[in-house]
Design an enzyme around this catalytic site. Sequence first.
Site, PDB file in Angstrom:
ATOM      1  N   PRO A  75       0.767  -1.260   0.000  1.00  0.00           N
ATOM      2  CA  PRO A  75       0.000   0.000   0.000  1.00  0.00           C
ATOM      3  C   PRO A  75       0.791   1.301   0.000  1.00  0.00           C
ATOM      4  O   PRO A  75       0.432   2.243  -0.707  1.00  0.00           O
ATOM      5  CB  PRO A  75      -0.848  -0.118   1.281  1.00  0.00           C
ATOM      6  CG  PRO A  75      -0.935  -1.573   1.548  1.00  0.00           C
ATOM      7  CD  PRO A  75       0.379  -2.128   1.125  1.00  0.00           C
ATOM      8  N   ASN A  79       5.655   0.946   3.638  1.00  0.00           N
ATOM      9  CA  ASN A  79       5.629  -0.503   3.457  1.00  0.00           C
ATOM     10  C   ASN A  79       6.747  -0.953   2.517  1.00  0.00           C
ATOM     11  O   ASN A  79       7.419  -1.955   2.769  1.00  0.00           O
ATOM     12  CB  ASN A  79       4.285  -0.957   2.887  1.00  0.00           C
ATOM     13  CG  ASN A  79       3.116  -0.688   3.805  1.00  0.00           C
ATOM     14  OD1 ASN A  79       2.026  -0.342   3.345  1.00  0.00           O
ATOM     15  ND2 ASN A  79       3.312  -0.828   5.101  1.00  0.00           N
ATOM     16  N   THR A 107       2.067   1.863  -5.912  1.00  0.00           N
ATOM     17  CA  THR A 107       1.929   3.270  -6.296  1.00  0.00           C
ATOM     18  C   THR A 107       2.344   4.124  -5.106  1.00  0.00           C
ATOM     19  O   THR A 107       1.595   4.279  -4.138  1.00  0.00           O
ATOM     20  CB  THR A 107       0.484   3.597  -6.696  1.00  0.00           C
ATOM     21  OG1 THR A 107       0.117   2.772  -7.811  1.00  0.00           O
ATOM     22  CG2 THR A 107       0.358   5.060  -7.118  1.00  0.00           C
ATOM     23  N   LYS A 187       2.361   6.909 -13.614  1.00  0.00           N
ATOM     24  CA  LYS A 187       1.241   6.255 -12.942  1.00  0.00           C
ATOM     25  C   LYS A 187       0.477   7.233 -12.061  1.00  0.00           C
ATOM     26  O   LYS A 187      -0.763   7.228 -12.026  1.00  0.00           O
ATOM     27  CB  LYS A 187       1.752   5.092 -12.093  1.00  0.00           C
ATOM     28  CG  LYS A 187       0.684   4.390 -11.243  1.00  0.00           C
ATOM     29  CD  LYS A 187      -0.391   3.749 -12.111  1.00  0.00           C
ATOM     30  CE  LYS A 187      -1.566   3.206 -11.304  1.00  0.00           C
ATOM     31  NZ  LYS A 187      -1.208   2.139 -10.377  1.00  0.00           N
ATOM     32  N   LYS A 262      -5.230   8.459  -0.980  1.00  0.00           N
ATOM     33  CA  LYS A 262      -3.783   8.354  -1.156  1.00  0.00           C
ATOM     34  C   LYS A 262      -3.363   8.670  -2.586  1.00  0.00           C
ATOM     35  O   LYS A 262      -2.433   9.449  -2.826  1.00  0.00           O
ATOM     36  CB  LYS A 262      -3.298   6.954  -0.786  1.00  0.00           C
ATOM     37  CG  LYS A 262      -1.774   6.806  -0.826  1.00  0.00           C
ATOM     38  CD  LYS A 262      -1.322   5.371  -0.988  1.00  0.00           C
ATOM     39  CE  LYS A 262      -1.358   4.929  -2.447  1.00  0.00           C
ATOM     40  NZ  LYS A 262      -0.662   3.646  -2.694  1.00  0.00           N
TER      41      LYS A 262
END
Length: 315
Positions: A75, A79, A107, A187, A262
């Site tokens: 996520p 992480n 992402t 992206k 996010k």
Amino acid sequence: MSDNYLFVGLGAIGYPMASNIRKRIPSTSTLYIYDVYVPTLERFVAEYGALGPIKAVKSVKEGAADAKVVISIVPTADNVRQVYLDETSGLIGAGKEPERLILECSTIESAKSKEIGEKLKEGGYGTYVDTPVSGGVIVAGAGTLSFMIGAAKGSSGHERIHEVLSMMGSPAKFFWCGKLGVALAAKIANNYLSCSFLLLIVEAFAMGVRCGVDPHILHEVIQNSSGQSFMGDHVCPVPGVVSHAPSSNNWKLGFKTQMMIKDVGLGAEAARQVGIEPRMADTAIAIWKEAAQDPRCVDKDGSSIWLRINDIKDE
């Protein structure tokens, strides 16, 4: 390719991605899998173990010790940093391996991905490439995802990257963006658009339906007119109009409402860094934050905001 693989992150997109890796690597190769949610690991082994060796590991370090190819999709940037740079449980704890290929599909911020990749390369832990994905759960299952790739076509390692990604995506939708971090910039720009545009789609359908337009006809009109988009075609918010859309599947199969905050936020931050005031994103973030507090939308695909806008009780 007879290398062993490690796949990190068996979420909604990662699970079918990992399944396609197990289906397409040699039956003699071991697929190591890691996720913080142990029942998902157990389910994956039960579902795909007959195809070849699968070993659920307790840490990235454990799996990376015997894997020449590492793929991750998690996520957040924190992480990703933990997956690779944590000396106790992360990849660097597995030891140096310059030949290791690392494809990071999350992402996250472009700058943070670049920083992590450079540290891994400088330390001799492998070649890290940002390879964010697009396409959704169904496309992931079909093995036809789009990949933005933080490397140049024809560069050193190009063929190996292409071979691995071809197990999960369609080569016709591979976009070689030139260098580390740039794929994520592409992206983020895409997600800035799609996550914001979904709000317009929901409002447009709500307006049309309330004005008396049959939603099936409205979908056909938009699909064949200037308002056409991937999100409108495949994430139609009206249940029963598009059979594979999350709205027709109890709002599953898609991108969680909370994650919209996010992704649009990453776009807004990137825009400000290059001198663009992200006015559309600021409005979208405010709306997504409200939806992320609504029980009708929490942990469901973002198109479930249809329930909120139309004040529909969740069934």
